[in-house]
Design a protein around this motif. Structure first.
Motif, PDB file in Angstrom:
ATOM      1  N   ILE A   3      57.000 105.765  36.880  1.00  0.00           N
ATOM      2  CA  ILE A   3      57.332 106.216  35.531  1.00  0.00           C
ATOM      3  C   ILE A   3      57.101 105.060  34.561  1.00  0.00           C
ATOM      4  O   ILE A   3      57.618 103.958  34.751  1.00  0.00           O
ATOM      5  N   TRP A   4      56.327 105.344  33.522  1.00  0.00           N
ATOM      6  CA  TRP A   4      56.056 104.361  32.472  1.00  0.00           C
ATOM      7  C   TRP A   4      56.303 105.022  31.120  1.00  0.00           C
ATOM      8  O   TRP A   4      56.059 106.214  30.946  1.00  0.00           O
ATOM      9  N   ALA A   5      56.786 104.233  30.186  1.00  0.00           N
ATOM     10  CA  ALA A   5      57.023 104.742  28.832  1.00  0.00           C
ATOM     11  C   ALA A   5      56.523 103.721  27.826  1.00  0.00           C
ATOM     12  O   ALA A   5      56.516 102.507  28.087  1.00  0.00           O
ATOM     13  N   ALA A   6      56.087 104.212  26.676  1.00  0.00           N
ATOM     14  CA  ALA A   6      55.610 103.334  25.602  1.00  0.00           C
ATOM     15  C   ALA A   6      56.167 103.815  24.280  1.00  0.00           C
ATOM     16  O   ALA A   6      56.261 105.022  24.036  1.00  0.00           O
ATOM     17  N   VAL A   7      56.506 102.858  23.410  1.00  0.00           N
ATOM     18  CA  VAL A   7      57.069 103.156  22.098  1.00  0.00           C
ATOM     19  C   VAL A   7      56.146 102.589  21.024  1.00  0.00           C
ATOM     20  O   VAL A   7      55.682 101.449  21.129  1.00  0.00           O
ATOM     21  N   ASN A   8      55.890 103.397  20.010  1.00  0.00           N
ATOM     22  CA  ASN A   8      55.150 102.946  18.831  1.00  0.00           C
ATOM     23  C   ASN A   8      55.999 103.299  17.623  1.00  0.00           C
ATOM     24  O   ASN A   8      56.162 104.470  17.292  1.00  0.00           O
ATOM     25  N   ARG A   9      56.535 102.280  16.974  1.00  0.00           N
ATOM     26  CA  ARG A   9      57.480 102.497  15.867  1.00  0.00           C
ATOM     27  C   ARG A   9      56.835 102.083  14.558  1.00  0.00           C
ATOM     28  O   ARG A   9      56.458 100.934  14.369  1.00  0.00           O
ATOM     29  N   LYS A  10      56.639 103.068  13.682  1.00  0.00           N
ATOM     30  CA  LYS A  10      56.016 102.825  12.371  1.00  0.00           C
ATOM     31  C   LYS A  10      54.668 102.118  12.506  1.00  0.00           C
ATOM     32  O   LYS A  10      54.316 101.218  11.752  1.00  0.00           O
ATOM     33  N   GLY A  11      53.901 102.524  13.528  1.00  0.00           N
ATOM     34  CA  GLY A  11      52.569 101.972  13.729  1.00  0.00           C
ATOM     35  C   GLY A  11      52.520 100.681  14.517  1.00  0.00           C
ATOM     36  O   GLY A  11      51.444 100.180  14.819  1.00  0.00           O
ATOM     37  N   LEU A  12      53.684 100.126  14.872  1.00  0.00           N
ATOM     38  CA  LEU A  12      53.734  98.887  15.647  1.00  0.00           C
ATOM     39  C   LEU A  12      54.049  99.209  17.103  1.00  0.00           C
ATOM     40  O   LEU A  12      55.077  99.811  17.414  1.00  0.00           O
ATOM     41  N   GLU A  49      55.043  98.615  20.991  1.00  0.00           N
ATOM     42  CA  GLU A  49      55.811  97.764  21.891  1.00  0.00           C
ATOM     43  C   GLU A  49      55.161  97.782  23.271  1.00  0.00           C
ATOM     44  O   GLU A  49      54.396  98.696  23.597  1.00  0.00           O
ATOM     45  N   SER A  50      55.455  96.789  24.072  1.00  0.00           N
ATOM     46  CA  SER A  50      54.883  96.733  25.414  1.00  0.00           C
ATOM     47  C   SER A  50      55.397  97.898  26.250  1.00  0.00           C
ATOM     48  O   SER A  50      56.569  98.284  26.139  1.00  0.00           O
ATOM     49  N   PRO A  51      54.542  98.502  27.105  1.00  0.00           N
ATOM     50  CA  PRO A  51      54.990  99.600  27.963  1.00  0.00           C
ATOM     51  C   PRO A  51      56.159  99.179  28.847  1.00  0.00           C
ATOM     52  O   PRO A  51      56.273  98.015  29.253  1.00  0.00           O
ATOM     53  N   VAL A  52      57.037 100.123  29.130  1.00  0.00           N
ATOM     54  CA  VAL A  52      58.257  99.869  29.902  1.00  0.00           C
ATOM     55  C   VAL A  52      58.138 100.531  31.265  1.00  0.00           C
ATOM     56  O   VAL A  52      57.792 101.718  31.368  1.00  0.00           O
ATOM     57  N   LYS A  63      46.954 101.844  34.985  1.00  0.00           N
ATOM     58  CA  LYS A  63      46.481 103.017  34.262  1.00  0.00           C
ATOM     59  C   LYS A  63      47.611 103.738  33.532  1.00  0.00           C
ATOM     60  O   LYS A  63      47.489 104.061  32.349  1.00  0.00           O
ATOM     61  N   ASP A  64      48.708 104.024  34.234  1.00  0.00           N
ATOM     62  CA  ASP A  64      49.805 104.791  33.624  1.00  0.00           C
ATOM     63  C   ASP A  64      50.377 104.058  32.414  1.00  0.00           C
ATOM     64  O   ASP A  64      50.657 104.677  31.378  1.00  0.00           O
ATOM     65  N   ALA A  65      50.555 102.743  32.532  1.00  0.00           N
ATOM     66  CA  ALA A  65      51.127 101.957  31.439  1.00  0.00           C
ATOM     67  C   ALA A  65      50.192 101.945  30.241  1.00  0.00           C
ATOM     68  O   ALA A  65      50.614 102.110  29.089  1.00  0.00           O
ATOM     69  N   TRP A  66      48.912 101.739  30.517  1.00  0.00           N
ATOM     70  CA  TRP A  66      47.945 101.681  29.416  1.00  0.00           C
ATOM     71  C   TRP A  66      47.805 103.031  28.738  1.00  0.00           C
ATOM     72  O   TRP A  66      47.712 103.121  27.510  1.00  0.00           O
ATOM     73  N   GLN A  67      47.807 104.112  29.527  1.00  0.00           N
ATOM     74  CA  GLN A  67      47.598 105.440  28.952  1.00  0.00           C
ATOM     75  C   GLN A  67      48.739 105.864  28.033  1.00  0.00           C
ATOM     76  O   GLN A  67      48.496 106.429  26.966  1.00  0.00           O
ATOM     77  N   VAL A  68      49.989 105.605  28.426  1.00  0.00           N
ATOM     78  CA  VAL A  68      51.083 106.025  27.549  1.00  0.00           C
ATOM     79  C   VAL A  68      51.076 105.224  26.247  1.00  0.00           C
ATOM     80  O   VAL A  68      51.395 105.761  25.171  1.00  0.00           O
ATOM     81  N   ALA A  69      50.692 103.952  26.326  1.00  0.00           N
ATOM     82  CA  ALA A  69      50.593 103.163  25.094  1.00  0.00           C
ATOM     83  C   ALA A  69      49.496 103.716  24.190  1.00  0.00           C
ATOM     84  O   ALA A  69      49.657 103.781  22.966  1.00  0.00           O
TER      85      ALA A  69
END
Length: 688
Positions: free
Chosen positions: A27-36, A38-41, A229-235
């Protein structure tokens, strides 16, 4: 209410705890806040993931930020499944129903047993679910599809459209989503009860948090070498969604699939899968000092990609816009066989001699539906009329004598004479315009002729124009000793407008690094690319190149070109910056040669090469080796004459000229009458 502050993308897993070390197929997750971004989790199991999501949603809720959260498993089963077990077609009822029946720990869950029991409840025990990944047999769940029986559709409608999508009935194995769905939907059901959530496309997205079904492989290409792959794709998915304008996001979310659900981005794959520009996109190979013009252009063409969004316009509104997708004909042109002249139509060729044919009553005019014609007869036809059924040949009215209910003419007349075949110009389904083309008035005619009403186009590229330097004042103001009027900004604004982009005046910045920084920060929120003039070299007051260098995204190109040489290229908050020379002549030449084709690509248009022509020289010149030179020129009496002075400060030469003479890098001596390459301003997309 479709503006979102925070985008979250989650790649789920139905498997067991994957350990403390980040790895693939987890399981990987990625956050993009106001266009910025964050590193995948990395989230080692579903319990950790649920806790992380709970904390994230709580924090965003406290901060008053709206969230769009995407999860990579289906939100609904094929039609009929929900009603069979819950008595309702509401897919969210299935979420709650599964949440009550799934037991899940980091080391095991009961998804295979539940799938088997559901198969048995449907009677046969042979479907719809299949694949048992356990070391023991499971009643009702086969290990493969032998003797498989499925009372429902194998896939949802959206999965039939999404190439490579897996069926939700497969409970395990490579690419399977059935297990992810059974373990993921219960988590989402609990989060729905805890937070203000709306689920797409089942509910209006007017809540603080939106849940959206995603499939990263739909819109994201292969991961770079060495990346998980999973980390990069969610980002990438989070970045793609964050980059969408609210109105475009609304268009993509405008889906009617109230029972089965939908995959975000289906039908918009090409638009979403546009990689962002890298901070090193302007980097030159190590050791390069003087960059040849062709090499500099090749780097720009290779490294840049579109940064503009997409919108749908009617054909008349699309003039001057860049096509975001190819345009294919909805209808043939001409749609039916028709006559090219006023005359008389009949069937077949006629040989030499005089021919007399009975004349049918009435006529065929443009706009009339095709009529039947009795065999052996002729009929009056007017230019553009659809040919009556059976008619394939027309004789000019000037060649016909009218009799009493007959026509008389002399042959020979070839079959098909004076007619147009259906589709001889364009046939239905034929691609008539390619993506990246800027729409012309002629294109409007072509698209209208084949029935196009609306097309997808790129939004205009927003180009910010900024001048730098304490020596500059606005034309009309009082210039002190040592000050000059700002000629570059109005010139660059005119060029950008002529190129078809939207110009944003960023004003003038003083020779103050902090002032320039603030202007760049403000501009990066409202433009797609920035053109600056001055401060692009390496002197004490060259603050533009210094700021870009400090930001870690600057390359000072020393180009083998005259006029010109220094060109500072870099990125500021993700926005490409072209630092042009301060000299107006050099600024214009560098804009035409480098910035113009680069901005075309950023706008989604095709890379363009200006059309030049070999013409006799009307001047003499001894050129040194080393740099490509561009002389201000115009054509008079069939020869290229050049401006009297090559001085870069002679702005009058830009106005005098109607184009440029391009001289290649080697040394050469040019005499009157020698061929030289002349590029008219029109080839750059600007008038004289």
């Amino acid at each position: 209410m479709l503006g979102f502050d925070t985008i979250v993308a989650v790649d789920w897993s139905g498997g067991n705890d994957t350990g403390a070390t980040p790895r693939k197929d987890a399981i990987w997750a990625a956050v993009n806040r106001k266009g910025l971004a964050e590193s995948p989790v990395y989230l080692r199991n579903r319990q950790v993931a649920e806790e992380w999501l709970t904390a994230l949603f709580q924090a965003e809720q406290t901060a008053g930020r709206r969230v769009l959260a995407g999860f990579d498993f289906p939100f609904g089963y094929p039609a009929g499944f929900g009603a069979a077990f819950t008595g309702s077609d509401d897919p969210l009822a299935v979420w709650d129903w599964l949440e009550q029946r799934i037991t899940d720990t980091p080391k095991e869950n009961n998804r295979f047993d539940l799938a088997g029991s559901l198969n048995l409840k449907l009677g046969s025990g042979k479907g719809p679910f299949w694949f048992n990944g356990l070391g023991r047999d499971v009643s009702g769940l086969a290990r493969n599809k032998k003797d498989y029986a499925n009372p429902f559709n194998e896939k949802r409608h959206c999965e039939n459209l999404a190439k490579g999508a897996f069926t939700c009935w497969q409970m395990g194995g490579t690419g399977a989503v059935g297990g992810q769905m059974m373990t993921g939907l219960p988590v989402l059901a609990r989060l729905r009860r805890q937070f203000d959530v709306a689920v797409w496309p089942f509910q209006p997205l007017d809540a603080a948090i939106a849940f959206v079904e995603i499939w990263p492989s739909l819109t994201v290409g292969a991961a770079p070498e060495g990346e998980i792959k999973d980390a990069w794709q969610v980002a990438e998915v989070a970045r793609q969604i964050a980059a969408l304008a609210p109105e475009r996001l609304a268009e993509i979310l405008a889906v009617d699939a109230p029972v089965e659900g939908w995959i975000f981005g289906l039908g918009f794959e090409d638009e979403l899968n546009t990689p962002p520009l890298r901070n090193d996109c302007f980097a030159l190979p190590p050791g390069v000092h003087w960059t040849p013009v062709e090499e500099a252009l090749a780097v720009l063409q290779d490294r840049l990609s579109p940064v503009t969004g997409v919108e749908t316009l009617t054909v008349p509104q699309a003039l001057g816009r860049v096509l975001a997708a190819p345009v294919s004909a909805l209808r043939s042109n001409p749609p039916l066989p028709n006559t090219a002249v006023d005359g008389y139509g009949f069937a077949g060729a006629r040989g030499a001699g005089v021919h007399v044919l009975p004349l049918a009553q009435g006529r065929a005019a443009a706009g009339d539906a095709p009529r039947d014609l009795a065999e052996g007869h002729a009929v009056r036809v007017l230019t553009g009329a659809a040919l009556p059924l059976g008619v394939d040949t027309v004789v000019l009215q000037e060649d016909v004598q009218l009799g009493d209910g007959t026509i008389r003419f002399s042959g020979p007349v070839k079959a098909g004479a004076n007619t147009r075949k259906a589709g001889e110009d364009v046939v239905t389904g034929q691609e008539i315009l390619e993506a990246g083309r800027r729409v012309t008035p002629a294109d409007l005619a072509l698209m209208a002729a084949v029935g196009m009403r609306e097309i997808a186009v790129r939004k205009p590229l927003r180009v910010g124009i900024l001048s730098t330097g304490d020596e500059l004042v606005e034309a009309g103001e009082t210039a002190k000793a040592g000050q000059i009027y700002d000629a570059n900004r109005p010139m660059l604004m005119g060029l950008v407008t002529a190129f078809g982009h939207t110009c944003v005046d960023l004003g003038r910045a003083a020779d103050d690094r902090e002032d320039l920084r603030k202007r760049l920060d403000a501009a990066s929120d409202k433009v797609d690319v920035i053109l600056t003039s001055g401060g692009a070299s390496a002197g004490d007051e060259d603050h533009m190149s210094a700021l870009l260098q400090k930001a870690g995204a600057m390359t000072l190109w020393r180009i083998a070109i005259k006029p010109g040489r220094p060109l500072a290229l870099g990125m500021w908050n993700g926005v490409p910056v072209f630092g042009l020379p301060g000299n107006p002549v050099a600024a214009m030449v560098c804009t035409l040669i480098f910035a113009r084709p680069a901005m075309d690509v950023l706008a989604g248009a095709l890379w363009s090469v200006p059309q030049g022509f070999d013409v006799p020289a009307g001047f003499t010149k001894a050129k040194k080796a080393g740099r490509r030179e561009y002389l201000r020129a115009r054509i008079r009496d069939g020869r290229a004459e050049v401006f009297a002075s090559e001085g870069s400060g002679r702005i009058s030469g830009l106005s005098w000229a109607e184009g440029l003479v391009e001289l290649p890098e080697p040394a050469t001596t040019i005499n009157i009458g020698d061929p030289v390459r002349y590029i008219p301003y029109g080839s750059f997309g600007i008038g004289t």
